[in-house]
Enzyme design. Structure first.
Site, PDB file in Angstrom:
ATOM      1  CG  ASP A  20      -7.352   3.638   2.372  1.00 46.06           C
ATOM      2  OD1 ASP A  20      -8.188   3.310   1.537  1.00 46.06           O
ATOM      3  OD2 ASP A  20      -7.326   5.121   2.654  1.00 46.06           O
ATOM      4  CE  LYS A  45      -1.470   2.370   3.391  1.00 43.50           C
ATOM      5  NZ  LYS A  45      -2.117   2.709   4.672  1.00 43.50           N
TER       6      LYS A  45
END
Length: 219
Positions: A139, A121
């Site tokens: 996220d 991420k």
């Protein structure tokens, strides 16, 4: 799981709702962005920005972070959750930058993910925001929205969510769509109290319909 055509139609609606969405982590360069994203794990961008305002005034380079004690760095980020572990990862990251990358943030996913505290991420965010390379970071907001809308299955893991969204959204839109979906989740489709009553996607949202039917039964 809805069709790709329907999923993209939903993404288009979200894009219209938040046309100016962008990264809300304050930073001046790739190094600061990487530190900010590392600090943002299980923490709000608002709190991270409060901390980095003084942090980035004090620390400009990897050497700056390495030249202070663990206790001093921990104290500087103490208001952020998991601060001890994050301070440790910041120091390891900075050492790796000096040892392997001449003190500069690398510009590939693989090299970024070799840094302490940097997962997929974070690498996606840095590649997208700092280097403008097509990437779509997942996220908690992106994952929640994608699953609520039926773009993904509830059982899908983070990588499956990313792959599905990347297959739905044209590559040239990944960077912008990433922020638009985050804004939709952060300011509209909230975790605890989604704004279903004013949502333009309500009729097609499986979670919204489920909540509505449950409220009718309670009434």
């Amino acid at each position: 799981m809805i069709s790709k055509k329907k999923a993209l139609e939903m993404i288009d609606v979200i894009a219209d709702m938040f046309p100016d969405a962008e990264c809300e982590l304050r930073h001046d360069n790739a190094f600061e962005l990487t530190i900010a994203v590392l600090l943002s794990a299980q923490c709000t961008d608002i709190l991270v920005n409060k901390v980095t305002k003084s942090l980035f005034a004090k620390y400009k380079t990897p050497e700056d972070y390495l030249n202070v004690s663990d206790e001093e760095l921990q104290s500087d980020i103490k208001s952020i959750g998991l601060y001890r572990n994050k301070a440790k990862n910041i120091k390891k990251l900075c050492q790796s930058l000096l040892d392997k990358f001449d003190g500069e943030i690398p510009q590939t996913h693989q090299e970024l993910e070799s840094l302490a505290g940097v997962g997929r991420k974070t690498a996606n965010v840095v590649m997208s925001v700092a280097f403008n390379e097509p990437s779509l970071a997942v996220d908690t907001h992106v994952e929640r929205v994608s699953k609520r809308l039926g773009i993904n299955r509830w059982k899908d893991n983070v990588r499956q969510v990313e792959d599905r969204l990347c297959s739905v959204i044209p590559k040239e839109r990944w960077n912008k769509s990433h922020h638009q979906v985050i804004f939709f989740g952060r300011y509209h489709c909230l975790a605890r109290k989604p704004k279903c009553d004013i949502c333009p996607l309500f009729n097609d949202c499986r979670e919204g319909q489920k909540r509505y039917k449950a409220s009718l039964k309670e009434a």
